[in-house]
Design a protein around this motif. Structure first.
Motif, PDB file in Angstrom:
ATOM      1  N   THR A 134      -5.821  -1.827  -6.316  1.00 44.65           N
ATOM      2  CA  THR A 134      -5.937  -2.122  -4.971  1.00 44.65           C
ATOM      3  C   THR A 134      -7.231  -2.179  -4.348  1.00 44.65           C
ATOM      4  OG1 THR A 134      -6.489   0.341  -4.830  1.00 44.65           O
ATOM      5  CG2 THR A 134      -4.085   0.013  -4.632  1.00 44.65           C
ATOM      6  N   GLY A 135      -8.172  -2.117  -5.110  1.00 43.30           N
ATOM      7  CA  GLY A 135      -9.646  -2.708  -4.709  1.00 43.30           C
ATOM      8  C   GLY A 135     -10.505  -1.117  -4.170  1.00 43.30           C
ATOM      9  N   GLY A 136      -9.607  -0.130  -4.337  1.00 49.84           N
ATOM     10  CA  GLY A 136     -10.246   1.183  -3.464  1.00 49.84           C
ATOM     11  C   GLY A 136     -10.917   1.859  -4.791  1.00 49.84           C
TER      12      GLY A 136
ATOM     13  N   LYS B 243       0.587  -1.153  -0.047  1.00 49.16           N
ATOM     14  CA  LYS B 243       0.138   0.281  -0.093  1.00 49.16           C
ATOM     15  C   LYS B 243       1.005   1.108  -0.092  1.00 49.16           C
ATOM     16  CE  LYS B 243      -1.639   1.571   3.563  1.00 49.16           C
ATOM     17  NZ  LYS B 243      -2.669   1.829   4.865  1.00 49.16           N
TER      18      LYS B 243
ATOM     19  N   ASN C 144     -11.461   5.704  -0.080  1.00 45.95           N
ATOM     20  CA  ASN C 144     -10.928   4.936   0.955  1.00 45.95           C
ATOM     21  C   ASN C 144      -9.483   4.950   1.096  1.00 45.95           C
ATOM     22  OD1 ASN C 144     -10.262   2.674   2.787  1.00 45.95           O
ATOM     23  ND2 ASN C 144     -12.003   1.286   2.134  1.00 45.95           N
TER      24      ASN C 144
ATOM     25  N   SER D 270      -9.323   9.738  -3.040  1.00 45.73           N
ATOM     26  CA  SER D 270      -9.546   8.133  -2.898  1.00 45.73           C
ATOM     27  C   SER D 270     -10.612   8.175  -1.976  1.00 45.73           C
ATOM     28  CB  SER D 270      -8.320   7.750  -2.550  1.00 45.73           C
ATOM     29  OG  SER D 270      -7.329   7.730  -3.307  1.00 45.73           O
TER      30      SER D 270
ATOM     31  N   ASP E 219     -11.492  -0.066  -8.857  1.00 40.44           N
ATOM     32  CA  ASP E 219     -10.339  -0.866  -8.378  1.00 40.44           C
ATOM     33  C   ASP E 219      -9.218  -0.218  -8.546  1.00 40.44           C
ATOM     34  OD1 ASP E 219      -8.934  -3.114  -7.661  1.00 40.44           O
ATOM     35  OD2 ASP E 219      -9.327  -4.128  -9.424  1.00 40.44           O
TER      36      ASP E 219
ATOM     37  N   ASP F 241      -7.590   3.817   3.242  1.00 41.13           N
ATOM     38  CA  ASP F 241      -6.864   2.615   3.590  1.00 41.13           C
ATOM     39  C   ASP F 241      -6.255   1.847   2.462  1.00 41.13           C
ATOM     40  OD1 ASP F 241      -7.151   3.282   6.224  1.00 41.13           O
ATOM     41  OD2 ASP F 241      -8.944   2.115   6.414  1.00 41.13           O
ATOM     42  N   ASP F 242      -7.174   1.797   1.492  1.00 44.51           N
ATOM     43  CA  ASP F 242      -6.970   1.072   0.304  1.00 44.51           C
ATOM     44  C   ASP F 242      -5.909   1.988  -0.648  1.00 44.51           C
ATOM     45  OD1 ASP F 242      -8.490  -1.119   0.582  1.00 44.51           O
ATOM     46  OD2 ASP F 242     -10.191  -0.015  -0.265  1.00 44.51           O
ATOM     47  N   TYR F 243      -5.885   3.217  -0.757  1.00 43.98           N
ATOM     48  CA  TYR F 243      -5.109   4.137  -1.679  1.00 43.98           C
ATOM     49  C   TYR F 243      -5.064   5.583  -0.989  1.00 43.98           C
ATOM     50  CZ  TYR F 243      -2.270   5.607  -5.700  1.00 43.98           C
ATOM     51  OH  TYR F 243      -1.454   5.804  -6.587  1.00 43.98           O
TER      52      TYR F 243
ATOM     53  N   SER G 213       1.132   4.076  -3.079  1.00 50.20           N
ATOM     54  CA  SER G 213       0.632   5.519  -2.782  1.00 50.20           C
ATOM     55  C   SER G 213       1.631   6.592  -3.150  1.00 50.20           C
ATOM     56  CB  SER G 213       0.515   5.701  -1.332  1.00 50.20           C
ATOM     57  OG  SER G 213       1.826   5.655  -0.568  1.00 50.20           O
TER      58      SER G 213
END
Length: 235
Positions: free
Chosen positions: A147-149, A2, A179, A177, A143, A181-183, A6
């Protein structure tokens, strides 16, 4: 992973044609830096880019675009290869809409490159007037960078003619972003990017000089001048 991701910028088409493509066409572009939203995709180094596009009479188009990339030490990814399809619609004499979907793929590092692949939807609303061409552009990925974010970009831009064959474009965009936590961007959800560019053509070549900056504290996203020259071929 992650933290590593980033520090990378997304790779997206900045703008598609405001009119249907003339059947089959290809553009080759040489630039001093491949940036997206002010973040270098090549570690501040030059890039060679090319596209191949086919447009239909009803406004639909399909295309592909590629560029060399460099995501820094420890990552051997060296190629971005994108695919997209969409439709351009002239809604009124002054208003146009371009919508579509793109898929971005990465190559060169067998361990990580394919993990970056992601889809993205986009839309551009254009308005023509005696003052030039105004745009509201949006991109959304569910996605982002694999990352799924969820991630979205909003851009406002305006292009005007200063003399015949000479144009200036101002743009500002914000990447967010949903979320963190994802990105994230330096542990922030969003960042801003500002760009002004001058565009002209000579002997079949298109020239562009741009000044841009972001509010990110990165060496790959600080103030810079980007020069590019392109040639489009129609078949």
């Amino acid at each position: 992973m992650k933290l590593k991701l980033s520090a990378l910028a997304c790779a997206s088409m900045l703008a598609l044609s405001q009119q249907t493509f003339a059947d089959l066409s290809s553009t080759v572009n040489l630039t001093t830096d491949y940036t997206f939203n002010g973040v270098s995709q090549t570690q501040n180094d030059p890039a060679l880019q090319a596209s191949l596009d086919y447009g239909f009479d009803n406004g639909w188009y399909v295309g592909t675009w590629a560029s060399n990339v460099d995501f820094g030490s420890g990552d051997d990814t060296n190629l971005e290869w994108d695919f997209y399809t969409g439709k351009f619609m002239q809604l009124t004499d002054k208003v146009s809409l371009d919508t579509g979907i793109a898929y971005y793929t990465y190559h060169g590092d067998e361990d990580v490159s394919r993990d970056y692949d992601y889809p993205e939807a986009y839309a551009k609303l254009g308005y023509s007037s005696g003052l030039g061409e105004s745009e509201v552009n949006g991109w959304y990925s569910w996605d982002y960078f694999g990352t799924g974010g969820n991630h979205h970009i909003l851009m406002l831009a305006h292009t005007f003619q200063v003399a015949e064959g000479h144009n200036v474009r101002f743009s500002v965009d914000r990447s967010t972003s949903t979320n963190k936590d994802d990105y994230n961007w330096d542990d922030k959800k969003s960042y801003n990017h500002y760009r002004v560019e001058y565009m002209t053509s000579l002997n079949g070549f298109d020239f562009n000089i741009a000044a841009e900056n972001t509010n990110l504290d990165w060496d790959t996203a600080d103030e810079r001048i980007v020069l590019s020259v392109a040639r489009t071929f129609s078949f």
